[in-house]
Design an enzyme around this catalytic site. Structure first.
Site, PDB file in Angstrom:
ATOM      1  N   GLY A  88       4.723  12.661   4.220  1.00  0.00           N
ATOM      2  CA  GLY A  88       4.586  11.518   5.128  1.00  0.00           C
ATOM      3  C   GLY A  88       3.446  11.780   6.093  1.00  0.00           C
ATOM      4  O   GLY A  88       2.294  11.448   5.828  1.00  0.00           O
TER       5      GLY A  88
ATOM      6  N   GLU B 297       2.719   4.435  10.373  1.00  0.00           N
ATOM      7  CA  GLU B 297       1.257   4.497  10.531  1.00  0.00           C
ATOM      8  C   GLU B 297       0.836   5.567  11.543  1.00  0.00           C
ATOM      9  O   GLU B 297      -0.015   5.344  12.404  1.00  0.00           O
ATOM     10  CB  GLU B 297       0.718   3.107  10.861  1.00  0.00           C
ATOM     11  CG  GLU B 297       1.158   2.143   9.768  1.00  0.00           C
ATOM     12  CD  GLU B 297       0.369   0.875   9.659  1.00  0.00           C
ATOM     13  OE1 GLU B 297      -0.753   0.848  10.159  1.00  0.00           O
ATOM     14  OE2 GLU B 297       0.907  -0.058   9.051  1.00  0.00           O
TER      15      GLU B 297
ATOM     16  N   PHE C 278       9.242   4.449   1.390  1.00  0.00           N
ATOM     17  CA  PHE C 278       9.026   3.712   2.647  1.00  0.00           C
ATOM     18  C   PHE C 278       7.865   2.725   2.541  1.00  0.00           C
ATOM     19  O   PHE C 278       7.082   2.600   3.484  1.00  0.00           O
ATOM     20  CB  PHE C 278       8.759   4.673   3.809  1.00  0.00           C
ATOM     21  CG  PHE C 278       9.918   5.550   4.179  1.00  0.00           C
ATOM     22  CD1 PHE C 278      11.184   5.006   4.335  1.00  0.00           C
ATOM     23  CD2 PHE C 278       9.742   6.908   4.374  1.00  0.00           C
ATOM     24  CE1 PHE C 278      12.256   5.810   4.681  1.00  0.00           C
ATOM     25  CE2 PHE C 278      10.811   7.722   4.725  1.00  0.00           C
ATOM     26  CZ  PHE C 278      12.067   7.172   4.879  1.00  0.00           C
TER      27      PHE C 278
ATOM     28  N   THR D  15       2.751   7.246   1.158  1.00  0.00           N
ATOM     29  CA  THR D  15       3.861   8.136   1.533  1.00  0.00           C
ATOM     30  C   THR D  15       4.765   8.467   0.337  1.00  0.00           C
ATOM     31  O   THR D  15       5.030   7.610  -0.497  1.00  0.00           O
ATOM     32  CB  THR D  15       4.718   7.462   2.635  1.00  0.00           C
ATOM     33  OG1 THR D  15       3.857   7.127   3.723  1.00  0.00           O
ATOM     34  CG2 THR D  15       5.831   8.360   3.128  1.00  0.00           C
TER      35      THR D  15
ATOM     36  N   PHE E  53       0.858  -1.183   0.000  1.00  0.00           N
ATOM     37  CA  PHE E  53       0.000   0.000   0.000  1.00  0.00           C
ATOM     38  C   PHE E  53       0.894   1.232   0.000  1.00  0.00           C
ATOM     39  O   PHE E  53       1.786   1.363   0.852  1.00  0.00           O
ATOM     40  CB  PHE E  53      -0.908   0.003   1.237  1.00  0.00           C
ATOM     41  CG  PHE E  53      -1.597   1.314   1.427  1.00  0.00           C
ATOM     42  CD1 PHE E  53      -2.689   1.649   0.642  1.00  0.00           C
ATOM     43  CD2 PHE E  53      -1.133   2.235   2.360  1.00  0.00           C
ATOM     44  CE1 PHE E  53      -3.310   2.881   0.784  1.00  0.00           C
ATOM     45  CE2 PHE E  53      -1.751   3.469   2.511  1.00  0.00           C
ATOM     46  CZ  PHE E  53      -2.846   3.784   1.721  1.00  0.00           C
TER      47      PHE E  53
ATOM     48  N   THR F  17       3.054   8.988  13.303  1.00  0.00           N
ATOM     49  CA  THR F  17       4.095   9.169  14.329  1.00  0.00           C
ATOM     50  C   THR F  17       3.449   9.509  15.679  1.00  0.00           C
ATOM     51  O   THR F  17       2.270   9.861  15.751  1.00  0.00           O
ATOM     52  CB  THR F  17       5.031  10.337  13.940  1.00  0.00           C
ATOM     53  OG1 THR F  17       4.232  11.532  13.869  1.00  0.00           O
ATOM     54  CG2 THR F  17       5.719  10.102  12.613  1.00  0.00           C
TER      55      THR F  17
ATOM     56  N   GLY G 124      25.843  -6.181  29.243  1.00  0.00           N
ATOM     57  CA  GLY G 124      26.515  -6.376  27.948  1.00  0.00           C
ATOM     58  C   GLY G 124      25.829  -7.424  27.091  1.00  0.00           C
ATOM     59  O   GLY G 124      25.765  -7.297  25.859  1.00  0.00           O
TER      60      GLY G 124
ATOM     61  N   HIS H 232      20.037  -6.661  31.270  1.00  0.00           N
ATOM     62  CA  HIS H 232      20.895  -7.733  30.763  1.00  0.00           C
ATOM     63  C   HIS H 232      22.353  -7.293  30.600  1.00  0.00           C
ATOM     64  O   HIS H 232      23.207  -8.114  30.222  1.00  0.00           O
ATOM     65  CB  HIS H 232      20.374  -8.254  29.416  1.00  0.00           C
ATOM     66  CG  HIS H 232      19.242  -9.232  29.554  1.00  0.00           C
ATOM     67  ND1 HIS H 232      17.949  -8.833  29.791  1.00  0.00           N
ATOM     68  CD2 HIS H 232      19.211 -10.586  29.514  1.00  0.00           C
ATOM     69  CE1 HIS H 232      17.169  -9.902  29.875  1.00  0.00           C
ATOM     70  NE2 HIS H 232      17.909 -10.974  29.715  1.00  0.00           N
TER      71      HIS H 232
HETATM   72  C1  LIG Z   1       9.763   0.855   7.886  1.00  0.00           C
HETATM   73  C2  LIG Z   1       8.664   1.770   7.393  1.00  0.00           C
HETATM   74  C3  LIG Z   1       7.579   1.210   6.763  1.00  0.00           C
HETATM   75  C4  LIG Z   1       6.564   2.047   6.235  1.00  0.00           C
HETATM   76  N1  LIG Z   1       5.543   1.476   5.530  1.00  0.00           N
HETATM   77  C5  LIG Z   1       4.705   2.294   4.807  1.00  0.00           C
HETATM   78  C6  LIG Z   1       3.758   1.738   3.884  1.00  0.00           C
HETATM   79  O1  LIG Z   1       3.633   0.516   3.744  1.00  0.00           O
HETATM   80  N2  LIG Z   1       3.005   2.591   3.144  1.00  0.00           N
HETATM   81  C7  LIG Z   1       3.099   3.946   3.247  1.00  0.00           C
HETATM   82  O2  LIG Z   1       2.406   4.647   2.523  1.00  0.00           O
HETATM   83  N3  LIG Z   1       3.979   4.503   4.151  1.00  0.00           N
HETATM   84  C8  LIG Z   1       4.782   3.717   4.908  1.00  0.00           C
HETATM   85  N4  LIG Z   1       5.704   4.274   5.785  1.00  0.00           N
HETATM   86  C9  LIG Z   1       5.778   5.718   5.905  1.00  0.00           C
HETATM   87  C10 LIG Z   1       5.407   6.231   7.278  1.00  0.00           C
HETATM   88  O3  LIG Z   1       4.015   6.160   7.464  1.00  0.00           O
HETATM   89  C11 LIG Z   1       5.971   7.659   7.408  1.00  0.00           C
HETATM   90  O4  LIG Z   1       7.389   7.529   7.513  1.00  0.00           O
HETATM   91  C12 LIG Z   1       5.416   8.401   8.599  1.00  0.00           C
HETATM   92  O5  LIG Z   1       4.064   8.685   8.413  1.00  0.00           O
HETATM   93  C13 LIG Z   1       6.165   9.707   8.878  1.00  0.00           C
HETATM   94  O6  LIG Z   1       6.327  10.460   7.715  1.00  0.00           O
HETATM   95  P1  LIG Z   1       7.787  11.044   7.322  1.00  0.00           P
HETATM   96  O7  LIG Z   1       8.744   9.918   7.421  1.00  0.00           O
HETATM   97  O8  LIG Z   1       7.652  11.736   6.026  1.00  0.00           O
HETATM   98  O9  LIG Z   1       8.124  12.066   8.463  1.00  0.00           O
HETATM   99  P2  LIG Z   1       7.662  13.645   8.496  1.00  0.00           P
HETATM  100  O10 LIG Z   1       6.215  13.749   8.186  1.00  0.00           O
HETATM  101  O11 LIG Z   1       8.627  14.389   7.630  1.00  0.00           O
HETATM  102  O12 LIG Z   1       7.917  13.987   9.987  1.00  0.00           O
HETATM  103  C14 LIG Z   1       9.233  14.218  10.529  1.00  0.00           C
HETATM  104  C15 LIG Z   1       9.072  14.515  12.020  1.00  0.00           C
HETATM  105  O13 LIG Z   1       8.304  15.718  12.201  1.00  0.00           O
HETATM  106  C16 LIG Z   1       7.174  15.442  13.002  1.00  0.00           C
HETATM  107  N5  LIG Z   1       6.069  16.270  12.548  1.00  0.00           N
HETATM  108  C17 LIG Z   1       5.576  16.375  11.281  1.00  0.00           C
HETATM  109  N6  LIG Z   1       4.545  17.232  11.245  1.00  0.00           N
HETATM  110  C18 LIG Z   1       4.372  17.664  12.529  1.00  0.00           C
HETATM  111  C19 LIG Z   1       3.442  18.539  13.170  1.00  0.00           C
HETATM  112  N7  LIG Z   1       2.465  19.147  12.482  1.00  0.00           N
HETATM  113  N8  LIG Z   1       3.561  18.745  14.495  1.00  0.00           N
HETATM  114  C20 LIG Z   1       4.544  18.123  15.196  1.00  0.00           C
HETATM  115  N9  LIG Z   1       5.429  17.286  14.655  1.00  0.00           N
HETATM  116  C21 LIG Z   1       5.354  17.056  13.351  1.00  0.00           C
HETATM  117  C22 LIG Z   1       6.898  13.956  12.806  1.00  0.00           C
HETATM  118  O14 LIG Z   1       6.127  13.418  13.848  1.00  0.00           O
HETATM  119  C23 LIG Z   1       8.303  13.413  12.758  1.00  0.00           C
HETATM  120  O15 LIG Z   1       8.799  13.303  14.053  1.00  0.00           O
HETATM  121  C24 LIG Z   1       6.660   3.443   6.387  1.00  0.00           C
HETATM  122  C25 LIG Z   1       7.745   4.004   7.076  1.00  0.00           C
HETATM  123  C26 LIG Z   1       8.748   3.185   7.564  1.00  0.00           C
HETATM  124  C27 LIG Z   1       9.929   3.816   8.258  1.00  0.00           C
END
Ligand SMILES: Cc1cc2nc3c(=O)[nH]c(=O)nc-3n(C[C@H](O)[C@H](O)[C@H](O)COP(=O)(O)OP(=O)(O)OC[C@H]3O[C@@H](n4cnc5c(N)ncnc54)[C@H](O)[C@@H]3O)c2cc1C
Length: 390
Positions: free
Chosen positions: A134, A364, A159, A129, A126, A366, A341, A339
């Site tokens: 994100g 899904e 991602f 992002t 799916f 943050t 080391g 635990h």
């Molecule tokens: C291993 C992995 C698997 C994933 N699988 C999927 C998938 O299958 N499908 C898919 O579509 N996506 C997937 N994702 C994407 C994931 O949902 C996003 O990484 C996540 O939603 C955060 O978006 P970003 O990485 O762009 O961070 P950003 O949106 O750039 O955020 C960066 C930081 O800023 C903070 N932040 C952003 N806006 C605000 C605000 N308004 N107020 C306060 N803090 C804020 C965030 O909380 C975060 O700490 C996956 C990510 C990973 C790492």
């Protein structure tokens, strides 16, 4: 007030526990060996074999409707099962599942995408992002332009879990930039890999990294729209909603297993002539972990219960995801500390959990996005303090 499990919930929970103990946990030493050799955990055929064994045990399609051969279990039951699965670090999940939004497929799409996914013959991913969107998912830019009976997709997703293995992707694309994604300007497409998108593995802290998906003039027939034109963002939020209670339920299982390891270690490891469990510093880490674990358990079960009651689960689920993800990070950190080391080595699964659960605070939604939802609900008066008891 009754905090007990029903007879049926207990029976299902115990059967899953027996399956995990007998069939999955024996693979753990091999998994750690592979971890040390920097090899992936389970390959596709090993996972499938385990899933077929689980099917014989009666577990197939936990969330899948009975008309599709699934069990259509209530959310509370699914939450209990995900907790049991969290107790092993083997990345096992039951088969017979498909993305919840794939059930919006037309009959023709069901034959091509849904049924083979449930059967385990095809793998989906799916994709919402993007490199520039994100948390702010409504800001997606991957564009779909109409061309006769087709749509042409251009842009990049990033991602994406399973993105490197998937046979097809559910892609949310912008079909009407004027409207914006939230107001009907985005649409979900079912896009076969054979249609021309390519993927690139992204190495991460955890096992089996996600992938970037590149769409460079990918031609998709109009009949491959999932749901309605303009419904893409809503479907995306529906897809994400499912994980809001399964992810923290899994976290509870990890924390249970890890905490028990810490208790066993504290009782047997001696320093200065006495077990480390005799130190208040260790006792407090165990007490804090158990208290937070128990608080998370009830918060998460309540959010699953909210789903079963047909109530809007978003507020409760955000609290469960926020607290459950934080809890498991704190518990695993303390368990590693207890635990010493050994906790840092790849002889034990603790460092693996430590890396794995860090993701739970990010994907899904943050931590910050969950806080945004929870506080917005209260500040705007959508929800009352005290939830369903208010
Ligand atoms: C291993 C992995 C698997 C994933 N699988 C999927 C998938 O299958 N499908 C898919 O579509 N996506 C997937 N994702 C994407 C994931 O949902 C996003 O990484 C996540 O939603 C955060 O978006 P970003 O990485 O762009 O961070 P950003 O949106 O750039 O955020 C960066 C930081 O800023 C903070 N932040 C952003 N806006 C605000 C605000 N308004 N107020 C306060 N803090 C804020 C965030 O909380 C975060 O700490 C996956 C990510 C990973 C790492």
């Amino acid at each position: 007030m009754d905090f007990a499990l029903s007879d049926e919930e207990r029976a299902v929970r115990d059967t899953v526990r027996a399956f995990v103990t007998r069939e999955v946990m024996p693979l753990e030493p091999e998994l750690l060996r592979r971890e040390r050799a920097h090899q992936p955990g389970l390959d596709r055929s090993e996972l499938r074999e385990l899933q077929l064994r689980a099917k014989k045990f009666g577990f197939w399609g936990l969330a899948t409707p009975e008309s599709y051969g699934g069990m259509a279990l209530p959310a509370v039951m699914q939450s209990l099962i995900w907790t049991e699965l969290g107790r092993t670090f083997v990345p096992f999940r039951f088969g017979g599942e498909a993305d919840n939004i794939l059930f919006h497929a037309t009959e023709e799409q069901q034959r091509e995408f849904l049924l083979p996914t449930i059967a385990g013959d095809r793998i989906s991913c799916f994709a919402i992002t993007e490199p520039g969107a994100g948390s702010d998912a409504a800001n997606i830019k991957l564009r779909a332009r109409r061309d006769g009976d087709d749509w042409i997709l251009d842009g990049e997703k990033t991602f994406i879990t399973n993105g490197n293995d998937a046979d097809f992707a559910i892609v949310v694309a912008v079909t009407d930039p004027e409207k914006g994604a939230r107001r009907g300007g985005a649409t979900a497409f079912l896009v076969d890999r054979a249609m021309g998108w390519r993927s690139e593995f992204i190495p991460t802290m955890g096992e089996g990294g996600p992938a970037s998906l590149v769409f460079d003039g990918v031609r998709v027939p109009h009949r491959n729209i999932l749901g309605e034109l303009g419904q893409g963002f809503t479907l995306g939020m529906e897809w994400i909603g499912k994980g809001r209670y399964t992810i923290p339920s899994h976290a509870v299982g990890i924390a249970e297993r890890a905490l028990q390891m810490a208790i066993d270690h504290a009782n047997t490891r001696e320093t200065f002539g006495a077990p480390i469990a005799t130190n208040q510093a260790i006792q407090w880490m165990i007490a804090d972990s158990e208290t937070e674990l128990e608080a998370a358990r009830w918060l998460i079960l309540r959010s699953a219960w909210t789903v079963d009651q047909g109530l809007d689960p978003r507020h409760a689920s955000s609290m469960g995801k926020l607290y459950g993800a934080g809890m498991v990070n704190r518990v695993v950190d303390r368990v590693l500390q207890i635990h010493g080391g050994m906790g840092y080595t790849r002889e034990l699964p603790i460092e693996r959990w430590y890396r794995q659960v860090r993701l739970y605070r990010i994907f899904e939604g943050t931590d910050e996005m969950q806080r945004l939802i929870i506080s917005r609900d209260l500040l705007r008066g959508y929800t009352k303090i005290g939830g369903h008891l208010a």
